[in-house]
Write a protein that holds these residues in place. Structure first.
Motif, short mmCIF file in Angstrom:
data_model
loop_
_atom_site.label_atom_id
_atom_site.label_comp_id
_atom_site.label_asym_id
_atom_site.label_seq_id
_atom_site.Cartn_x
_atom_site.Cartn_y
_atom_site.Cartn_z
N GLU A 1 81.97 10.64 40.56
CA GLU A 1 82.18 11.63 39.31
C GLU A 1 80.96 11.46 38.33
OE1 GLU A 1 85.14 12.91 35.77
OE2 GLU A 1 85.77 11.14 37.07
N ALA B 1 81.10 14.87 41.60
CA ALA B 1 81.93 15.71 40.96
C ALA B 1 81.56 15.98 39.65
CB ALA B 1 83.32 15.09 41.06
N GLU C 1 85.43 20.00 38.77
CA GLU C 1 86.73 19.70 38.46
C GLU C 1 87.07 20.33 37.28
OE1 GLU C 1 87.15 15.28 37.71
OE2 GLU C 1 86.63 15.01 39.58
N ASP D 1 91.62 18.37 37.80
CA ASP D 1 91.48 16.81 37.35
C ASP D 1 92.87 17.02 36.56
OD1 ASP D 1 90.62 14.58 36.20
OD2 ASP D 1 89.31 15.46 34.88
#
Length: 320
Positions: free
Chosen positions: A102, A160, A194, A224
């Motif tokens: 991420e 992400a 996300e 998320d």
């Protein structure tokens, strides 16, 4: 404030400004007269301090306002000043193998040092700066995915990217994202967006339409902070999701809070039943990891594996 007036049938451009005084009930007055008197005093202070400005009657409120204005001004210079950077937090399987990461934005301020996103992201949202910042994050993430195509250990990784509500609600969000993906030349299946539950529930139909348009391009989606909002199977089954992310607030206490443990088990079961990958964030202990694996979670993110780190440090994790 620029405006135009007609004077003897001739348009004349003029610029108006205002000195504003603010008083808050009931701290600055119990009656209308008291509030007006306090606001009047604040207004005269605004005039005395240069005009065309805002002053609170309460010095503490004024200090908070000035600090916010100063931080916003500095944030406007962060992007052109190359002060923003991306950190990467690993997302791993049960064996600790890095599958994806991420990207998380950080602000390296020249005087303040590293500014927490908790301080500047809400400000960026309120001021609209989240739009150019969000675009930069997406472009930078795509550029990194392209660069990794020649990296033997990173060529299959996914990234992400968090999308803010304000970003996603842009009418041209899909076309902007498509342009960035096309220009970068990446494999779009390696880019994961996300979204938070709040984005979805505000306008379910619009969300589904945009997600489907982006899915056609090959992008994937993760929800998320799942479980913290108003999760509903009614819309969940309609969303073209690929992943559910269990919020760290549930993971934190799963070893000793029966309610959190039950919620986490339910999310894992639901995700697996719907054919979605389930990832738990905020995994910090072996006890948490053991619980999650026991109940069928297969992907993890948290300090047990890695903190968010700069690119060079993240790439070292791929070798370990």
């Amino acid at each position: 404030m620029p405006c135009s007036l007609l004077v003897d049938a001739v348009q004349v451009d003029v610029c108006l400004s205002a000195s504003i005084g603010i008083a808050v009930f009931p701290q600055h007055g119990a009656t209308a007269q008291d509030l007006i008197r306090s606001a009047d005093k604040a207004m005269y202070r605004a005039k005395a301090e240069g005009r065309n400005t805002v002053r609170f009657f309460d010095p503490a409120m004024q200090a908070a306002l000035q600090q916010r204005i100063k931080l916003e001004t500095e944030l406007r210079h962060a992007l052109p000043g190359n002060e923003l950077q991306l950190y990467y937090q690993a997302q791993v399987d049960g064996d600790g193998k890095v599958l994806s990461a991420e990207v998380l934005i950080r602000w390296q301020h020249p005087q303040r040092g590293l500014v927490s996103p908790v301080q500047f992201i809400p400000l960026a949202e309120e001021s609209g700066l989240i739009l150019p910042i969000g675009a930069w994050v997406l472009e930078t993430a795509c550029a990194q995915l392209k660069a990794w195509e020649n990296h033997p250990l990173a060529r299959d990784l996914k990234l992400a990217v968090n999308v803010s509500a304000r970003q996603f609600r842009q009418d041209d969000f899909v076309s902007i994202t498509k342009h960035v993906v096309d220009q970068s030349g990446i494999d779009p299946t390696r880019l994961k967006l996300e979204l938070t539950e709040s984005i979805v529930i505000n306008n379910v139909a619009d969300t589904i339409e945009k997600m489907h348009q982006l899915k056609v391009l090959g992008l994937t989606f993760s929800m998320d902070d799942f479980g913290t909002g108003y999760s509903s199977l009614a819309y969940l089954k309609r969303l073209p999701l690929d992943q559910l992310k269990i919020d760290q607030s549930f993971v934190r206490d799963i070893s000793h809070d029966p309610s959190d443990a039950a919620i986490v088990q339910t999310i894992i079961t639901m995700g697996n039943t719907l054919g979605l990958n389930v990832i738990a964030e905020g995994v910090e202990t072996q006890v948490q990891l053991d619980f999650l694996q026991k109940h069928g979670c297969k992907t993890f993110q948290g300090y047990l594996f890695s903190r968010p780190v700069p690119l060079a440090e993240f790439e070292k994790l791929l070798i370990a």
